[in-house]
Design a protein around this motif. Structure first.
Motif, PDB file in Angstrom:
ATOM      1  N   VAL A  14       0.838  -1.208   0.000  1.00  0.00           N
ATOM      2  CA  VAL A  14       0.000   0.000   0.000  1.00  0.00           C
ATOM      3  C   VAL A  14       0.871   1.256   0.000  1.00  0.00           C
ATOM      4  CG1 VAL A  14      -1.716   1.306   1.318  1.00  0.00           C
ATOM      5  CG2 VAL A  14      -1.986  -1.170   1.023  1.00  0.00           C
ATOM      6  N   GLU A  33      10.704   3.027   5.711  1.00  0.00           N
ATOM      7  CA  GLU A  33      10.402   1.585   5.791  1.00  0.00           C
ATOM      8  C   GLU A  33      11.640   0.872   6.318  1.00  0.00           C
ATOM      9  OE1 GLU A  33       7.819  -0.996   5.199  1.00  0.00           O
ATOM     10  OE2 GLU A  33       9.556  -1.842   6.220  1.00  0.00           O
ATOM     11  N   ASP A  37       8.980  -5.741   7.999  1.00  0.00           N
ATOM     12  CA  ASP A  37       8.864  -6.540   9.215  1.00  0.00           C
ATOM     13  C   ASP A  37       8.591  -8.000   8.816  1.00  0.00           C
ATOM     14  OD1 ASP A  37       8.006  -5.912  12.392  1.00  0.00           O
ATOM     15  OD2 ASP A  37       7.259  -7.795  11.539  1.00  0.00           O
ATOM     16  N   ALA A  41       2.270  -8.014   5.940  1.00  0.00           N
ATOM     17  CA  ALA A  41       1.238  -8.698   5.154  1.00  0.00           C
ATOM     18  C   ALA A  41       1.656  -8.880   3.694  1.00  0.00           C
ATOM     19  CB  ALA A  41      -0.070  -7.908   5.224  1.00  0.00           C
ATOM     20  N   SER A  42       2.244  -7.849   3.102  1.00  0.00           N
ATOM     21  CA  SER A  42       2.422  -7.892   1.643  1.00  0.00           C
ATOM     22  C   SER A  42       3.277  -9.061   1.153  1.00  0.00           C
ATOM     23  CB  SER A  42       2.972  -6.556   1.133  1.00  0.00           C
ATOM     24  OG  SER A  42       2.090  -5.523   1.497  1.00  0.00           O
ATOM     25  N   SER A  45       1.452 -12.412   1.323  1.00  0.00           N
ATOM     26  CA  SER A  45       0.143 -12.516   0.685  1.00  0.00           C
ATOM     27  C   SER A  45       0.108 -13.518  -0.467  1.00  0.00           C
ATOM     28  CB  SER A  45      -0.191 -11.118   0.153  1.00  0.00           C
ATOM     29  OG  SER A  45      -1.341 -11.164  -0.613  1.00  0.00           O
ATOM     30  N   MET A  48      -3.854 -12.749  -4.736  1.00  0.00           N
ATOM     31  CA  MET A  48      -5.007 -12.913  -5.642  1.00  0.00           C
ATOM     32  C   MET A  48      -5.689 -11.570  -5.888  1.00  0.00           C
ATOM     33  SD  MET A  48      -6.883 -16.387  -4.450  1.00  0.00           S
ATOM     34  CE  MET A  48      -6.867 -15.915  -2.737  1.00  0.00           C
ATOM     35  N   VAL A 176       9.591   4.883  11.868  1.00  0.00           N
ATOM     36  CA  VAL A 176       9.010   6.135  12.362  1.00  0.00           C
ATOM     37  C   VAL A 176       8.466   5.882  13.763  1.00  0.00           C
ATOM     38  CG1 VAL A 176       7.096   7.762  12.053  1.00  0.00           C
ATOM     39  CG2 VAL A 176       8.489   7.072  10.081  1.00  0.00           C
ATOM     40  N   GLY A 329      -7.020  -5.137   5.266  1.00  0.00           N
ATOM     41  CA  GLY A 329      -7.543  -6.475   5.549  1.00  0.00           C
ATOM     42  C   GLY A 329      -7.149  -7.543   4.545  1.00  0.00           C
ATOM     43  N   ARG A 330      -8.145  -8.282   4.051  1.00  0.00           N
ATOM     44  CA  ARG A 330      -7.911  -9.444   3.183  1.00  0.00           C
ATOM     45  C   ARG A 330      -7.557  -9.084   1.751  1.00  0.00           C
ATOM     46  NH1 ARG A 330     -10.444 -14.439   4.539  1.00  0.00           N
ATOM     47  NH2 ARG A 330     -10.787 -14.896   2.366  1.00  0.00           N
ATOM     48  N   ASN A 331      -7.775  -7.818   1.342  1.00  0.00           N
ATOM     49  CA  ASN A 331      -7.664  -7.508  -0.088  1.00  0.00           C
ATOM     50  C   ASN A 331      -6.745  -6.339  -0.403  1.00  0.00           C
ATOM     51  OD1 ASN A 331      -9.436  -9.437  -1.550  1.00  0.00           O
ATOM     52  ND2 ASN A 331     -10.905  -8.687  -0.036  1.00  0.00           N
ATOM     53  N   GLY A 332      -5.722  -6.171   0.415  1.00  0.00           N
ATOM     54  CA  GLY A 332      -4.857  -5.003   0.240  1.00  0.00           C
ATOM     55  C   GLY A 332      -3.996  -5.033  -1.017  1.00  0.00           C
ATOM     56  N   ILE A 333      -3.707  -6.216  -1.537  1.00  0.00           N
ATOM     57  CA  ILE A 333      -2.949  -6.259  -2.794  1.00  0.00           C
ATOM     58  C   ILE A 333      -3.876  -5.833  -3.927  1.00  0.00           C
ATOM     59  CG2 ILE A 333      -1.668  -7.752  -4.391  1.00  0.00           C
ATOM     60  CD1 ILE A 333      -0.276  -7.181  -1.607  1.00  0.00           C
ATOM     61  N   LEU A 334      -5.069  -6.416  -3.922  1.00  0.00           N
ATOM     62  CA  LEU A 334      -6.072  -6.025  -4.920  1.00  0.00           C
ATOM     63  C   LEU A 334      -6.304  -4.512  -4.886  1.00  0.00           C
ATOM     64  CD1 LEU A 334      -8.488  -6.581  -6.857  1.00  0.00           C
ATOM     65  CD2 LEU A 334      -9.862  -7.091  -4.831  1.00  0.00           C
TER      66      LEU A 334
HETATM   67  C1  LIG Z   1      -1.608 -14.837   4.351  1.00  0.00           C
HETATM   68  C2  LIG Z   1      -2.176 -13.623   3.644  1.00  0.00           C
HETATM   69  C3  LIG Z   1      -2.799 -13.804   2.415  1.00  0.00           C
HETATM   70  C4  LIG Z   1      -3.312 -12.683   1.740  1.00  0.00           C
HETATM   71  N1  LIG Z   1      -3.841 -12.847   0.505  1.00  0.00           N
HETATM   72  C5  LIG Z   1      -4.283 -11.770  -0.190  1.00  0.00           C
HETATM   73  C6  LIG Z   1      -4.743 -11.901  -1.522  1.00  0.00           C
HETATM   74  O1  LIG Z   1      -4.766 -12.989  -2.085  1.00  0.00           O
HETATM   75  N2  LIG Z   1      -5.137 -10.760  -2.178  1.00  0.00           N
HETATM   76  C7  LIG Z   1      -5.127  -9.537  -1.593  1.00  0.00           C
HETATM   77  O2  LIG Z   1      -5.534  -8.561  -2.223  1.00  0.00           O
HETATM   78  N3  LIG Z   1      -4.679  -9.378  -0.325  1.00  0.00           N
HETATM   79  C8  LIG Z   1      -4.270 -10.468   0.383  1.00  0.00           C
HETATM   80  N4  LIG Z   1      -3.824 -10.322   1.662  1.00  0.00           N
HETATM   81  C9  LIG Z   1      -3.941  -9.010   2.302  1.00  0.00           C
HETATM   82  C10 LIG Z   1      -2.812  -8.080   1.883  1.00  0.00           C
HETATM   83  O3  LIG Z   1      -1.593  -8.790   1.913  1.00  0.00           O
HETATM   84  C11 LIG Z   1      -2.756  -6.869   2.812  1.00  0.00           C
HETATM   85  O4  LIG Z   1      -4.014  -6.236   2.888  1.00  0.00           O
HETATM   86  C12 LIG Z   1      -1.751  -5.838   2.286  1.00  0.00           C
HETATM   87  O5  LIG Z   1      -0.518  -6.476   2.030  1.00  0.00           O
HETATM   88  C13 LIG Z   1      -1.559  -4.707   3.283  1.00  0.00           C
HETATM   89  O6  LIG Z   1      -0.487  -3.934   2.833  1.00  0.00           O
HETATM   90  P1  LIG Z   1       0.159  -2.797   3.750  1.00  0.00           P
HETATM   91  O7  LIG Z   1       1.198  -2.141   2.949  1.00  0.00           O
HETATM   92  O8  LIG Z   1      -0.955  -1.988   4.339  1.00  0.00           O
HETATM   93  O9  LIG Z   1       0.748  -3.607   4.997  1.00  0.00           O
HETATM   94  P2  LIG Z   1       2.153  -4.373   5.142  1.00  0.00           P
HETATM   95  O10 LIG Z   1       2.480  -5.145   3.939  1.00  0.00           O
HETATM   96  O11 LIG Z   1       2.090  -5.114   6.446  1.00  0.00           O
HETATM   97  O12 LIG Z   1       3.200  -3.202   5.216  1.00  0.00           O
HETATM   98  C14 LIG Z   1       3.360  -2.367   6.334  1.00  0.00           C
HETATM   99  C15 LIG Z   1       4.789  -1.937   6.371  1.00  0.00           C
HETATM  100  O13 LIG Z   1       4.975  -0.954   7.376  1.00  0.00           O
HETATM  101  C16 LIG Z   1       6.274  -1.122   7.905  1.00  0.00           C
HETATM  102  N5  LIG Z   1       6.319  -0.509   9.229  1.00  0.00           N
HETATM  103  C17 LIG Z   1       5.878  -1.001  10.402  1.00  0.00           C
HETATM  104  N6  LIG Z   1       6.101  -0.127  11.403  1.00  0.00           N
HETATM  105  C18 LIG Z   1       6.685   0.947  10.860  1.00  0.00           C
HETATM  106  C19 LIG Z   1       7.158   2.185  11.393  1.00  0.00           C
HETATM  107  N7  LIG Z   1       7.028   2.478  12.687  1.00  0.00           N
HETATM  108  N8  LIG Z   1       7.747   3.061  10.538  1.00  0.00           N
HETATM  109  C20 LIG Z   1       7.858   2.787   9.214  1.00  0.00           C
HETATM  110  N9  LIG Z   1       7.407   1.616   8.655  1.00  0.00           N
HETATM  111  C21 LIG Z   1       6.837   0.722   9.478  1.00  0.00           C
HETATM  112  C22 LIG Z   1       6.463  -2.640   7.955  1.00  0.00           C
HETATM  113  O14 LIG Z   1       7.843  -3.004   7.962  1.00  0.00           O
HETATM  114  C23 LIG Z   1       5.750  -3.088   6.683  1.00  0.00           C
HETATM  115  O15 LIG Z   1       6.624  -3.281   5.605  1.00  0.00           O
HETATM  116  C24 LIG Z   1      -3.254 -11.407   2.339  1.00  0.00           C
HETATM  117  C25 LIG Z   1      -2.620 -11.248   3.574  1.00  0.00           C
HETATM  118  C26 LIG Z   1      -2.078 -12.350   4.226  1.00  0.00           C
HETATM  119  C27 LIG Z   1      -1.371 -12.162   5.539  1.00  0.00           C
END
Ligand SMILES: Cc1cc2nc3c(=O)[nH]c(=O)nc-3n(C[C@H](O)[C@H](O)[C@H](O)COP(=O)(O)OP(=O)(O)OC[C@H]3O[C@@H](n4cnc5c(N)ncnc54)[C@H](O)[C@@H]3O)c2cc1C
Length: 366
Positions: A14, A33, A37, A41-42, A45, A48, A176, A329-334
């Motif tokens: 995201v 970043e 961590d 999630a990403s 994932s 899909m 941060v 949640g479940r669809n953050g890549i989408l």
């Molecule tokens: C097993 C699994 C299967 C999934 N399957 C799908 C799917 O098929 N299709 C779909 O659309 N979605 C799917 N999802 C959901 C999707 O992965 C998430 O909604 C999406 O990845 C969220 O992205 P994000 O960037 O918000 O979070 P994250 O990917 O968790 O990224 C957050 C980032 O913030 C960084 N961070 C943390 N604290 C700090 C700080 N203090 N300062 C700076 N950076 C920080 C972390 O290191 C991390 O890299 C799945 C998730 C899981 C766990």
């Protein structure tokens, strides 16, 4: 130190998609970043793009379809500018029914989607056997969404970050700790190195978003653990994305990716026997040939979940120039591609053509 236009907290899918979209509009971006961590999630994932298959709030279906369709031009654009192939694969997703009530529900869903102008088909068990011999032998049919698909989420994140940097964004391997704010306005972000000034701050730190100091309100973003496993894709079986209520299996490169659980386990991102047993049972029912495949890898990640299943997107109503893109949640890549466009629209013009009312951060306080 000169203030950048936008500091982005978090470089998951995201944050990375936002960084690229905002940098493309000509704003100066700094991404913070430290990781990713290990529980992010990403990279965990399945990737899909299940716009028509994932059960979700009605509010999201149109946005999901729109976001999915953005990947059609985005995938070749990223390949051209960064050389990174995000593995965008649009071969459809089959949501399989294993009993008559599920078949009836999915048939109704096919009718509803067709009425809404979406491409969606009902596959009889014979159609399933013809398309994917050996798959789901005891199924009662499947909803097939031919325009859904998948991509490699780790490659997507890497490509968006690389493209953002090509466009002038800077990537800081720093955590941060807090927002810097004064007189009702955000002024930058605080890291171990001091304060990095910024005109705007965009919070995209997934499940860790709520831990940033100095937030004007509590963010109800809760970790929802998902366990996953990978085996080789059985060599005599056509590649597919097969989905049902208790699990899914998809082809990614030479692998079969198997998922997943939805568990409240706090910030614990370990795999468990129980979780793995659930996903293996579900995946083998979809693709019995998996049963003899050696397991190559197991992992888990934390989805940033909200109480109503909708993301948090848009401005903070009290602290000026503080923006949110979290809780996907479940669809953050989408939803990453459309989230990037929405945030870029908001940061450059203050408005977006997407109705983001349902995603307001203060909806939980009402
Ligand atoms: C097993 C699994 C299967 C999934 N399957 C799908 C799917 O098929 N299709 C779909 O659309 N979605 C799917 N999802 C959901 C999707 O992965 C998430 O909604 C999406 O990845 C969220 O992205 P994000 O960037 O918000 O979070 P994250 O990917 O968790 O990224 C957050 C980032 O913030 C960084 N961070 C943390 N604290 C700090 C700080 N203090 N300062 C700076 N950076 C920080 C972390 O290191 C991390 O890299 C799945 C998730 C899981 C766990």
């Amino acid at each position: 130190m000169k203030a950048v236009d936008v500091a982005i907290v978090g470089g998951g899918a995201v944050g990375a998609a936002c960084a690229r979209a905002v940098a493309l509009r000509g704003l100066e971006v700094a991404i913070f970043e430290p990781g990713p961590d290990p529980a992010a999630a990403s990279p965990a994932s399945a990737g899909m793009l299940a716009a028509q298959v994932e059960p979700g709030a009605e509010t999201l279906v149109a946005l999901s379809v729109r976001s999915r369709d953005l990947y059609e031009p985005l995938a070749p654009a990223l390949l051209e500018t960064t050389g990174i192939d995000i593995g965008f694969w649009r071969a459809g997703i089959a949501a399989v029914a294993f009993d008559d009530p599920a078949a009836d529900r999915l048939k109704d869903e096919v009718a509803r989607q067709r009425q809404a102008g979406l491409r969606c088909d009902w596959l009889e068990p014979d159609d399933m056997r013809e398309r994917w011999p050996g798959a789901a032998p005891d199924c009662r049919g499947a909803l097939f969404a031919p325009e859904d698909g998948a991509l490699d989420p780790e490659a997507l994140t890497r490509a968006c970050l690389a493209d953002a940097r090509r466009l002038g964004a800077t990537l800081h391997a720093e955590k941060v700790d807090a927002l810097a704010s004064a007189e009702g306005r955000v002024r930058g972000v605080v890291t171990a190195r001091g304060t990095a000034p910024a005109e705007h701050v965009l919070l995209a730190a997934g499940v860790w978003s709520q831990q940033i100091g100095g937030l004007p309100r509590a963010l109800p973003v809760e970790p929802m653990r998902g366990q996953m496993a990978a085996t080789a894709w059985p060599h005599d079986t056509a590649r597919a994305i097969l989905y049902h209520d208790h699990g899914y299996v998809l082809a990614r490169g030479p692998d079969a990716v198997l998922g997943s659980t939805m568990e409240r386990a706090g910030f614990d991102a370990r795999v468990t026997n129980e979780g793995l047993a659930q996903i293996f049972r579900g995946a083998v029912r979809l693709l019995p040939a998996l049963v003899t495949q050696p397991v190559q890898r197991m992992w888990a990640g934390l989805r940033p979940a909200t109480p109503d299943g909708l993301p948090i997107m848009g401005r903070d109503p009290d602290t000026e120039r503080l923006w949110y893109a979290t809780g996907h949640g479940r669809n953050g890549i989408l939803h990453a591609a459309l989230t990037g466009e929405i945030m870029a629209d908001l940061l450059t013009s203050g408005v977006t053509d997407v109705d983001i009312g349902p995603f307001r951060v203060d909806r939980f306080q009402q």
